[in-house]
Design a protein around this motif. Structure first.
Motif, PDB file in Angstrom:
ATOM      1  N   GLU A   2      57.583  28.086  23.450  1.00  0.00           N
ATOM      2  CA  GLU A   2      58.985  27.944  23.071  1.00  0.00           C
ATOM      3  C   GLU A   2      59.834  28.078  24.337  1.00  0.00           C
ATOM      4  O   GLU A   2      59.664  29.022  25.104  1.00  0.00           O
ATOM      5  CB  GLU A   2      59.397  29.023  22.068  1.00  0.00           C
ATOM      6  N   VAL A   3      60.743  27.125  24.566  1.00  0.00           N
ATOM      7  CA  VAL A   3      61.622  27.120  25.726  1.00  0.00           C
ATOM      8  C   VAL A   3      63.033  27.464  25.251  1.00  0.00           C
ATOM      9  O   VAL A   3      63.580  26.770  24.377  1.00  0.00           O
ATOM     10  CB  VAL A   3      61.586  25.768  26.459  1.00  0.00           C
ATOM     11  N   LYS A  44      48.481  31.985  20.384  1.00  0.00           N
ATOM     12  CA  LYS A  44      49.304  32.911  21.158  1.00  0.00           C
ATOM     13  C   LYS A  44      50.634  32.255  21.505  1.00  0.00           C
ATOM     14  O   LYS A  44      50.676  31.086  21.880  1.00  0.00           O
ATOM     15  CB  LYS A  44      48.567  33.318  22.438  1.00  0.00           C
ATOM     16  N   LEU A  45      51.719  32.999  21.359  1.00  0.00           N
ATOM     17  CA  LEU A  45      53.060  32.461  21.566  1.00  0.00           C
ATOM     18  C   LEU A  45      53.553  32.822  22.962  1.00  0.00           C
ATOM     19  O   LEU A  45      53.526  33.979  23.367  1.00  0.00           O
ATOM     20  CB  LEU A  45      54.024  33.026  20.525  1.00  0.00           C
ATOM     21  N   TYR A  46      54.016  31.799  23.705  1.00  0.00           N
ATOM     22  CA  TYR A  46      54.617  31.989  25.022  1.00  0.00           C
ATOM     23  C   TYR A  46      56.086  31.576  24.941  1.00  0.00           C
ATOM     24  O   TYR A  46      56.400  30.507  24.380  1.00  0.00           O
ATOM     25  CB  TYR A  46      53.905  31.153  26.084  1.00  0.00           C
ATOM     26  N   GLN A  47      56.971  32.393  25.469  1.00  0.00           N
ATOM     27  CA  GLN A  47      58.400  32.093  25.487  1.00  0.00           C
ATOM     28  C   GLN A  47      58.894  32.152  26.933  1.00  0.00           C
ATOM     29  O   GLN A  47      58.602  33.114  27.655  1.00  0.00           O
ATOM     30  CB  GLN A  47      59.184  33.091  24.629  1.00  0.00           C
ATOM     31  N   VAL A  48      59.642  31.120  27.355  1.00  0.00           N
ATOM     32  CA  VAL A  48      60.203  31.068  28.701  1.00  0.00           C
ATOM     33  C   VAL A  48      61.622  30.546  28.627  1.00  0.00           C
ATOM     34  O   VAL A  48      62.039  29.949  27.628  1.00  0.00           O
ATOM     35  CB  VAL A  48      59.355  30.178  29.656  1.00  0.00           C
ATOM     36  N   ASN A  92      70.991  41.699  29.260  1.00  0.00           N
ATOM     37  CA  ASN A  92      69.536  41.588  29.237  1.00  0.00           C
ATOM     38  C   ASN A  92      69.061  40.991  27.924  1.00  0.00           C
ATOM     39  O   ASN A  92      69.604  41.311  26.849  1.00  0.00           O
ATOM     40  CB  ASN A  92      68.874  42.967  29.398  1.00  0.00           C
ATOM     41  N   THR A  93      68.075  40.088  28.019  1.00  0.00           N
ATOM     42  CA  THR A  93      67.297  39.667  26.848  1.00  0.00           C
ATOM     43  C   THR A  93      65.838  39.942  27.163  1.00  0.00           C
ATOM     44  O   THR A  93      65.503  40.411  28.254  1.00  0.00           O
ATOM     45  CB  THR A  93      67.514  38.186  26.531  1.00  0.00           C
ATOM     46  N   THR A  94      64.966  39.642  26.252  1.00  0.00           N
ATOM     47  CA  THR A  94      63.542  39.859  26.499  1.00  0.00           C
ATOM     48  C   THR A  94      63.002  38.905  27.550  1.00  0.00           C
ATOM     49  O   THR A  94      61.907  39.129  28.074  1.00  0.00           O
ATOM     50  CB  THR A  94      62.750  39.685  25.197  1.00  0.00           C
ATOM     51  N   ALA A 128      59.832  24.079  33.081  1.00  0.00           N
ATOM     52  CA  ALA A 128      59.793  23.850  31.639  1.00  0.00           C
ATOM     53  C   ALA A 128      61.177  23.428  31.132  1.00  0.00           C
ATOM     54  O   ALA A 128      62.192  24.022  31.530  1.00  0.00           O
ATOM     55  CB  ALA A 128      59.313  25.105  30.916  1.00  0.00           C
ATOM     56  N   GLN A 129      61.209  22.393  30.284  1.00  0.00           N
ATOM     57  CA  GLN A 129      62.444  21.919  29.672  1.00  0.00           C
ATOM     58  C   GLN A 129      62.383  22.155  28.156  1.00  0.00           C
ATOM     59  O   GLN A 129      61.344  22.559  27.618  1.00  0.00           O
ATOM     60  CB  GLN A 129      62.649  20.435  29.971  1.00  0.00           C
ATOM     61  N   LYS A 130      63.502  21.913  27.489  1.00  0.00           N
ATOM     62  CA  LYS A 130      63.542  22.129  26.039  1.00  0.00           C
ATOM     63  C   LYS A 130      62.506  21.271  25.327  1.00  0.00           C
ATOM     64  O   LYS A 130      61.893  21.698  24.340  1.00  0.00           O
ATOM     65  CB  LYS A 130      64.938  21.829  25.500  1.00  0.00           C
TER      66      LYS A 130
END
Length: 1183
Positions: free
Chosen positions: A522-523, A443-447, A600-602, A496-498
């Protein structure tokens, strides 16, 4: 899932064993996730999901359906008993069982007799893990017997005497509804003098000559079979004697001076007193030694009946009715005793355990008399059930110790007394399951960078698995303060950092196995507006442009939206939206306002605003425009009965062309002085043909209109009187709506004077009952717009028409409309009320709709009354404040928002028509689950010493559950305002103070403090304190204070200040003469530590925060003088709800979702250290 705590064996007394084990059960019982695939795979004992009511009265003409539905894994099989013995369904051809169900269908319509199947039925649902049983379902066919024939003698009564006409209906099942009517099927009018008693008899307090009639008929309506039985008509003849003697009151019912009444808790208490006397007595009710309960007391039947709903034991006592007239009074005392069938205090709940765990089933009920509690195992009395060494029965509690898989079973608790019983099934399901991870793989998490990242690892296993996280395929286990590990398996990265991007592996293991799952993180770079729109001032009719240049992560697709005054841009082609700007052409005064650019972005959103001010352009000479002058010389020609031609001459246009003419008329015969709109024509036309009505004295006038406005009216034309004629139209808006249960009010809008077409305007009102009457009933009325038809049945449809007529004749035949006679209160309450608790503040309620024929009026909707009974955490009652939600139409469900967590509630449902509310359904009890607590009520730090501080705190004002512990975090602040390592301490929930020792002297500390329930942590409060200096430093500080107060020292400081002032004046003079002054270099050399530098890469300002009380300190801070944290000024601040709450409303208006409070950020972590963060090591490494 709750943390699992195994109970240790201790030597405790038998009286405390149940309580201890119960508390442990609340913690150790497994929490099975609501995952559909998981639930399909896990074994589960049977659970009864649907069953017929305990007392089931059936229609003897229809098939009998006895419901029994259950679920379980594997699916359960079903069997039945009848009158305590096995019911062999296969041997009875009239009985079938539905497939995959336990529901029985008894075929009555094909030869079966309902009487043959009377009895007590019980259903059993069984699988390999146990057996659940239904209630005892008593099947009885309804009965509607005929009246026994009897010879009724005529009643000869003297005027002024009392009279009782006995009904004595046949005994039916269920009992019939009694009402009195005449031969024309019209209800007999009732009043304070004549009324029907609860037993159906008709009572006359005193008879009058108009009571003479031969058709007093008592009817019994059996609703279950939809039949009505009629008694023989009773004849009453009243003879007069002069004079009529007045009499003081005498009670007709009840007889004697006292009587008794027993009612069950929760039912409706009905007490009746009917008195004879002349004049007619008036009834009054009191409760001896107390007050009649407010909001639950109603008076019916002209105050002869006292009705108290939802009675409780507190309503027991003596109730006195007093009948009074001018000659005296009579009274009767009714002693009321309220008993109670069993009701639940704590119903047993299903228990899911791991092998070797402990738990309890608790069954607590109350009633009057006290109910007897008995236990069954798989439907068999527990005394004769197979032995289970892990089970011990202790009254209303079953204690389980070191259970095994064979301990799985379904237990039944029966609470009974002489007024009824309660039966509840609760299973014990012992599961031994290897770990399962429910989160989808990869599962992909994006922050966004610098924001929290939450990586899920939903799991299940029995015993409860241990969870570990790794980064990368072969990475080491994640530990340290930079991660937070939640009980439900979620890994939280607070900031969270890069370099946090990568693959994370979750591993779940217990003694039966191990499983792992990988997720991706993914950061992304944050979105920023690097060129914001600026304030603009523009002249009217000019052009203006706002810029909005953005920078964003290359993998995110931004969308830019422009708003004006927080609303969409006007739909105007003058507004041009470009890639990074907004341009407004030909600006007008309406364009004045605030313009906002939203990106706005997602994953994130940013915005910036600017104000546009529009000013006037330089003035230019303007042409004077004005309204036109009024027309003149009006002339009437071509006069006919229904038309005339009007002509006129226009007035001056005043530089604005006339667009149209408005013609108005005056009726000098019916409404002199009142002008009405007739028509209008284009501005190029100066004649018009006007349609006229009969019997009107017309005058006309004309008004000219241009873009500036309307002219003054012209002078009126000459008058023209038209001839009389029949009415052309009938009254409009004809309606039939009853105002009482026995009438029909017909209303209409009367014709205007000129619509009468002649003198003598009247109305012919006609009506007939739809589908019943063939002939119309009519009446002619004048000068009214309403007519009341009396003696109608309750809420039946009528066909209605109203026709106009005058001295010359009738108007055309009118159209028919449908109306209804008056409504009455609904008869029944909604049934099968069910409550589904969605979360700690929201519940959904379902109910079965009432039959439309019982509504007795227009169904307007349903009202849900609900109120909080008590908080489960405080166990203390408070003033009951009932709340009401109304759901329009034939709704069968609704949402209850705004509930308080961990509380017990009651509700009931009522149907509503135009007359009012029907009876309430039985109260339904439900409970909300726990939530997170509020912040502790206060935090005080006292008794500072060289190396210790004493902390005292108050429990949260809203615990919202059972507090499990307090969390204390603290860190030091050194002389350069930097933060040291963070130390965390978990404190038992029953503590209210703590002494922190081994601290550094003369050191400032910041503390973060919050409470926890099993759901999670509540909001935190902060405080600061300083330990005491040592004696050497205190002496030095004392000497410094002494020097500062010396006169010579003050004089020296004044001299230095004067020299600095002179130096500044010299510098100012040199600068004005053109000299150069290296300010930039000096500013760089003495940078203000409070000013944040600009970033070199993008030119934006660095991070700045003014919420110092809610974050670990980066600069100097101060402690409040009273060392007490004060609460916010308003609990309802919009800030508390946060931004981005996805609150929604469903179609019936009820609120879905939950508030999202704005919590304090977690304290920043200090310098990393390989040692454990104990207070002593942390201080030594920091100072």
């Amino acid at each position: 899932m709750q943390p699992k705590i195994m109970m240790k064996k201790k030597s405790i007394s038998a009286s405390k064993a149940s309580l201890v084990l119960f508390l442990c059960q609340m913690i150790s019982a497994l929490d099975v996730p609501l995952d559909s695939k998981l639930l399909e795979e896990l074994s589960q004992p049977p659970t009864i999901t649907q069953q017929s009511p305990k007392d089931y009265i059936v229609d003897p003409r229809e098939n009998i359906v006895i419901q029994c539905e259950a679920k379980g894994k594997p699916p359960p099989s079903f069997s039945w008993t009848r009158n305590g013995t096995h019911f062999d369904i296969d041997k009875d051809t009239q009985v079938t069982m539905k497939p995959n169900s336990g529901t029985l269908v008894i075929n009555i319509m094909n030869g079966g007799k309902a009487e043959a199947y009377e009895g007590v039925y019980q259903c059993t649902a069984r699988n390999e893990r146990g057996a659940a049983i239904s209630n005892n379902i008593v099947i009885r066919p309804s009965r509607s017997p005929l009246w026994t024939k009897e010879k009724l003698e005529p009643n000869q009564v003297r005027e002024g005497d009392s009279l009782v006409l006995h009904c004595r209906p046949p005994v039916g099942l269920p009992p019939p509804i009694i009402f009195w009517m005449d031969n024309a099927f019209q209800r007999l009018p009732q009043s304070e003098r004549v009324s029907q008693g609860l037993n159906g008899d008709l009572y006359f307090s005193n008879v009058q000559p108009e009571d003479t009639r031969e058709d007093y008929i008592c009817y019994a309506r059996f609703n279950h079979t939809q039949t009505i039985q009629q008694k023989q008509p009773i004849s009453v003849k009243v003879f007069s004697t002069k004079p009529v003697m007045e009499r003081q009151p005498v009670l007709l019912t009840p007889t004697g001076s006292t009587s008794t009444k027993v009612e069950l808790r929760g039912n409706v208490l009905l007490l009746e007193c009917i008195a004879a006397g002349l004049p007619t007595p008036v009834i009054r009710w009191i409760k001896e030694g107390g007050e009649l309960p407010a909001n639950r007391t109603f008076f019916e039947n002209f105050k002869k009946t006292l009705k108290i709903i939802d009675v409780s034991e507190a309503d027991s006592g003596n109730y006195k009715c007093i009948a009074r007239n001018i000659l005296g009074s009579a009274h009767h005392v009714i002693s009321v005793t309220v008993k109670a069938a069993p009701y639940w205090i704590t119903a047993p709940r299903n228990l899911v355990l791991s092998p070797g765990e402990d738990g309890t089933l608790i069954c607590r009920a109350n009633g009057n008399p006290k109910p007897n509690i008995s236990w069954l195992a798989n439907g068999v009395p527990i005394a004769i059930a197979p032995e289970d060494p892990s089970r011990k029965v202790d009254g209303d509690t079953i204690i389980f110790s070191h259970v095994q898989e064979r301990s799985s079973a379904v237990y039944q608790c029966n609470a009974s007394n002489e007024y009824g019983y309660l039966l509840a099934n609760a299973f014990v399901n012992v599961l031994a399951e290897p770990p399962r991870i429910l989160t989808p793989p990869n599962k992909l998490y994006q922050v966004i960078a610098d924001s929290p990242a939450l990586l899920d690892c939903a799991y299940f296993g029995s015993p409860k698995p241990e969870i570990e996280w790794f980064k990368g395929v072969k990475g080491s286990i994640l530990r340290g303060n930079e991660y937070i590990f939640h009980d439900n398996g979620t890994l939280e990265i607070p900031v969270a950092q890069k370099d946090s991007t990568g693959t994370y592996t979750c591993v779940a293991r217990n003694e039966l196995g191990k499983i792992q799952n990988e997720v991706q993180l993914e950061v992304k770079d944050p979105t920023m507006i690097i060129k914001q729109p600026e304030y603009k001032v523009i002249q009217r009719y000019g052009q203006v442009s706002f810029e909005c240049i953005i920078k964003h992560d290359s993998t995110l697709l931004p969308t830019v939206i422009w708003l004006k005054d927080n609303d969409e841009l006007p739909d105007d082609e003058r507004f041009l939206v470009g890639k990074d700007n907004l341009t407004i052409m030909n600006v007008t005064d309406k364009d004045d306002g605030t313009y906002t650019c939203i990106v706005n972005t997602t994953l994130d959103s940013v915005s910036a605003s600017a104000v546009l001010t529009v000013v006037a352009a330089p003035p230019t000479p303007a042409i004077i425009y004005a309204r036109p002058n009024p027309p003149f010389d009006l002339e009437l020609t071509g006069q006919l009965e229904r038309s005339v031609e009007l002509s006129w001459i226009p007035g001056d246009e005043n530089n604005s062309p006339i667009t149209n003419f408005v013609i108005e008329y005056e009726d000098g015969l019916h409404e002199p002085g009142v002008w009405h709109y007739q028509t209008e024509v284009p501005g190029t036309q100066t004649t018009v043909q006007l349609k006229l009505s009969p019997y009107v004295s017309y005058s006309f006038r004309v008004i000219a209109v241009n873009e500036i406005g309307r002219s003054q009216p012209s002078e009126p034309s000459e008058q023209y009187l038209t001839k009389s004629a029949n009415p052309d139209e009938n009254p409009s808006n004809v309606q039939g709506i009853g105002s009482e249960p026995d009438n029909l009010v017909i209303t209409w809008e009367s014709l205007k004077g000129f619509q009468s077409n002649g003198p003598g305007l009247q109305y012919k009102v006609s009506w007939r009952q739809k589908d019943v009457d063939d002939e119309w009933t009519s009446v002619i009325v004048a000068n009214v717009s309403k007519y009341i038809v009396s003696g109608t049945p309750t809420f039946v449809p009528y066909e209605i028409k109203v026709q106009a007529l005058n001295d010359l004749g009738y108007a055309p035949e009118p159209s028919e409309v449908i109306g209804h006679s008056g409504e009455d209160l609904p008869m029944v309450a909604p049934g099968n009320v069910q409550v589904h608790v969605i979360n700690s503040t929201l519940a959904k309620v379902h109910w079965d709709p009432v039959p439309l024929k019982t509504v007795r009026g227009h169904l307007q909707g349903y009202k849900v009354y609900y109120w909080k009974v008590q908080s489960l955490s405080r166990r203390s009652r408070r003033h009951v404040e009932k709340k009401i939600l109304t759901f329009r139409g034939n709704k069968t469900f609704g949402m209850l928002p705004g509930l308080e967590p961990y509380s017990s509630y009651k509700l009931n449902v009522r149907v509503v028509n135009g007359k009012g509310e029907g009876p309430a359904s039985p109260d339904k009890v439900f409970k909300t689950p726990e939530g997170v607590p509020s912040s502790p009520s206060f935090l005080k730090i006292t008794n500072p010493t060289l190396d210790s501080l004493t902390l005292e705190w108050g429990s949260p004002t809203r615990p919202n559950g059972v507090l499990t512990s307090y969390i204390l975090k603290f860190q030091p602040i050194n002389n350069t305002h930097e933060l040291g390592p963070l130390v965390e301490i978990r404190i038992p929930a029953n503590e209210s103070s703590l002494i922190l020792k081994n601290l550094n002297y003369s050191t400032r500390y910041k503390f973060y403090f919050n409470a926890q329930t099993s759901v999670g942590s509540g909001s935190q409060i902060t405080e600061e304190a300083v330990t005491v200096m040592d004696e050497g430093k205190m002496a030095m500080a004392s000497r410094q204070v002494d020097i500062a107060t010396q006169g010579w020292f003050i004089g020296l400081m004044c001299a230095v200040a004067l020299l600095i002032l002179i130096l500044l004046i010299v510098c100012f003079i040199r600068r004005n003469k053109g000299g150069k002054y290296p300010v930039k270099e000096k500013e760089d050399a003495h940078a203000d530590p409070e000013i944040q530098p600009m970033k070199e890469d993008d030119g934006t300002f660095g991070e700045y925060s003014d919420a110092e009380d809610h974050k670990p300190l980066k600069k100097g801070s101060r402690t409040p003088s009273d060392r007490t944290v004060k609460k916010e000024d308003s609990d309802d601040s919009l800030v508390d709800y946060g931004e981005g709450v996805n609150g929604q409303f469903n179609e019936d208006g009820s609120f879905i979702g939950q508030y999202s409070g704005k919590k304090e950020k977690e304290p920043a972590e200090g310098n990393e250290s390989s040692e454990a963060p104990s207070p002593v090591n942390a201080m030594n490494s920091f100072v």
